[in-house]
Design a protein around this motif. Structure first.
Motif, PDB file in Angstrom:
ATOM      1  N   MET A   4       0.831  -1.207   0.000  1.00 51.99           N
ATOM      2  CA  MET A   4       0.000   0.000   0.000  1.00 51.99           C
ATOM      3  C   MET A   4       0.872   1.266   0.000  1.00 51.99           C
ATOM      4  O   MET A   4       0.566   2.243  -0.681  1.00 51.99           O
ATOM      5  CB  MET A   4      -0.931   0.020   1.216  1.00 51.99           C
ATOM      6  N   ARG A   5       1.947   1.226   0.761  1.00 50.36           N
ATOM      7  CA  ARG A   5       2.847   2.386   0.806  1.00 50.36           C
ATOM      8  C   ARG A   5       3.564   2.579  -0.521  1.00 50.36           C
ATOM      9  O   ARG A   5       3.778   3.712  -0.966  1.00 50.36           O
ATOM     10  CB  ARG A   5       3.846   2.207   1.951  1.00 50.36           C
ATOM     11  N   LYS A  24       1.129   4.211  -2.855  1.00 51.43           N
ATOM     12  CA  LYS A  24       0.970   5.625  -2.535  1.00 51.43           C
ATOM     13  C   LYS A  24       2.152   6.433  -3.061  1.00 51.43           C
ATOM     14  O   LYS A  24       1.976   7.546  -3.590  1.00 51.43           O
ATOM     15  CB  LYS A  24       0.825   5.814  -1.022  1.00 51.43           C
ATOM     16  N   GLY A  33       1.663   7.367  -6.458  1.00 46.79           N
ATOM     17  CA  GLY A  33       0.509   8.202  -6.731  1.00 46.79           C
ATOM     18  C   GLY A  33      -0.731   7.427  -7.113  1.00 46.79           C
ATOM     19  O   GLY A  33      -1.678   7.978  -7.686  1.00 46.79           O
ATOM     20  N   LEU A  73      -4.069   5.434  -6.020  1.00 45.28           N
ATOM     21  CA  LEU A  73      -5.013   5.348  -4.916  1.00 45.28           C
ATOM     22  C   LEU A  73      -5.308   3.893  -4.574  1.00 45.28           C
ATOM     23  O   LEU A  73      -5.293   3.012  -5.444  1.00 45.28           O
ATOM     24  CB  LEU A  73      -6.322   6.055  -5.275  1.00 45.28           C
ATOM     25  N   THR A  74      -5.584   3.645  -3.302  1.00 47.39           N
ATOM     26  CA  THR A  74      -5.964   2.302  -2.858  1.00 47.39           C
ATOM     27  C   THR A  74      -7.329   2.370  -2.191  1.00 47.39           C
ATOM     28  O   THR A  74      -7.672   3.360  -1.536  1.00 47.39           O
ATOM     29  CB  THR A  74      -4.944   1.721  -1.881  1.00 47.39           C
ATOM     30  N   ALA A  98      -2.674   3.190   5.820  1.00 45.27           N
ATOM     31  CA  ALA A  98      -2.513   3.363   4.380  1.00 45.27           C
ATOM     32  C   ALA A  98      -3.337   4.530   3.847  1.00 45.27           C
ATOM     33  O   ALA A  98      -3.270   4.838   2.655  1.00 45.27           O
ATOM     34  CB  ALA A  98      -2.914   2.079   3.653  1.00 45.27           C
ATOM     35  N   GLU A  99      -4.106   5.153   4.736  1.00 45.77           N
ATOM     36  CA  GLU A  99      -4.946   6.309   4.376  1.00 45.77           C
ATOM     37  C   GLU A  99      -5.874   5.960   3.209  1.00 45.77           C
ATOM     38  O   GLU A  99      -5.938   6.675   2.197  1.00 45.77           O
ATOM     39  CB  GLU A  99      -4.073   7.525   4.046  1.00 45.77           C
ATOM     40  N   MET A 100      -6.594   4.868   3.376  1.00 46.60           N
ATOM     41  CA  MET A 100      -7.547   4.426   2.359  1.00 46.60           C
ATOM     42  C   MET A 100      -8.881   5.120   2.631  1.00 46.60           C
ATOM     43  O   MET A 100      -9.593   4.778   3.563  1.00 46.60           O
ATOM     44  CB  MET A 100      -7.685   2.904   2.387  1.00 46.60           C
ATOM     45  N   ASP A 101      -9.216   6.101   1.805  1.00 49.55           N
ATOM     46  CA  ASP A 101     -10.397   6.931   2.027  1.00 49.55           C
ATOM     47  C   ASP A 101     -11.679   6.331   1.467  1.00 49.55           C
ATOM     48  O   ASP A 101     -12.775   6.750   1.821  1.00 49.55           O
ATOM     49  CB  ASP A 101     -10.213   8.313   1.371  1.00 49.55           C
TER      50      ASP A 101
END
Length: 297
Positions: free
Chosen positions: A64-65, A68, A71, A73-74, A96-99
């Motif tokens: 995931m990193r 990111k 660039g 998105l996950t 992982a800041e998955m929005d």
């Protein structure tokens, strides 16, 4: 290496038969046409996470990193309700800041903490199936955003739900007071045709996820529909979407996105429709699949 191909273009399993050769060439052409994906959707169970052992391997966050950093998105695309996200998956989503979370097989979508779209079942659909289940002595459950409410407490049903949501209410009238996005039916595969035929009469479809249980959702519902809604919000074309999955509820997703990746431990029916088969969960399939496809270094 089969057909003299570099490893990053090689599916996990290849034979020299004509059928597999054609599939391989198709995969190469599709991968060559696809630019780097703009977003990748990941199934949870038996893709990112092993529910049977409560295992989420370190390689998942590493992947995931790396995405990111590129660039890309996950996002999550799961059959689970928000109430049943494992703690280790919640931690992954945060780190992982998955929005973007497509949940309950596309019936409930969250973006940046807010509900983007939801597709609750009609009470009449639920009531129809409840009567049918009661007539055939089939236990059932209601899946909402908050919980999974079960019709009765039976030891074998509790075993099925132990890896999903161990603590849950027993309430046959739950759907009368809460929005329900999906039902669960608890029965063996030999009853599939019987239940599926009745569900179809109520505008529903069934997808088996356990040897003793199926998901039951709106006939138009799927992870694919949820993804289409989500990427429209982001201004991303479906051709720029990649997805990883393993189960029957991932098939429509794989047939819809720009590039579909099946787990080595996935169902044969899924593997038949994906563009690439990566290694298993235990073999760090997500990370190694992304590397083999040249998505990350």
């Amino acid at each position: 290496q089969p057909f003299g191909l570099p490893e990053f273009l090689r599916p996990a399993a290849v034979s020299t038969g004509r059928h597999r050769h054609v599939n391989l060439i198709s995969t190469i052409r599709k991968r060559a046409k696809m630019n780097q994906p703009k977003i990748i959707f990941f199934d949870i169970d038996d893709t990112l996470y092993r529910k049977s052992t409560d295992t989420l391997r370190p390689s998942v966050l590493q992947a995931m990193r790396a995405l990111k950093a590129k660039g890309i998105l996950t996002a999550i695309a799961t059959g689970r309700t928000p109430a049943a996200l494992p703690a280790k998956v919640q931690q992954l989503i945060a780190e992982a800041e998955m929005d973007l979370l497509v949940m309950i097989n596309g019936q409930y979508i969250r973006y940046q903490g807010e509900v983007l779209q939801k597709h609750p079942l009609k009470q009449t659909q639920i009531a129809d199936m409840q009567v049918f289940f009661e007539e055939h002595n089939i236990p059932y459950a209601f899946v909402s955003e908050q919980t999974i409410a079960v019709s009765e407490r039976l030891p074998w049903v509790e075993v099925v739900l132990a890896e999903i949501l161990p603590e849950h209410p027993i309430d046959k009238d739950y759907f009368k007071k809460h929005e329900v996005y999906q039902m669960l039916g608890f029965y063996p595969q030999k009853q599939d045709d019987l239940v599926a035929a009745r569900a179809q009469q109520s505008g529903l479809k069934t997808i088996r996820w356990h040897e003793q249980s199926v998901d039951m959702l709106d006939e138009q519902g799927s992870k694919a529909r949820g993804i289409a809604t989500a990427i429209a919000r982001l201004g991303i074309d479906m051709k720029d979407v990649m997805a990883f999955g393993d189960g029957l509820n991932d098939i429509e997703m794989m047939q819809t996105v720009g590039f579909g990746v099946g787990m080595g431990n996935g169902r044969p029916e899924l593997k038949a429709v994906v563009d690439y088969i990566c290694p298993t969960v235990e073999e760090d399939g997500v990370l190694n699949g992304l590397k083999a496809l040249g998505v990350i270094d």
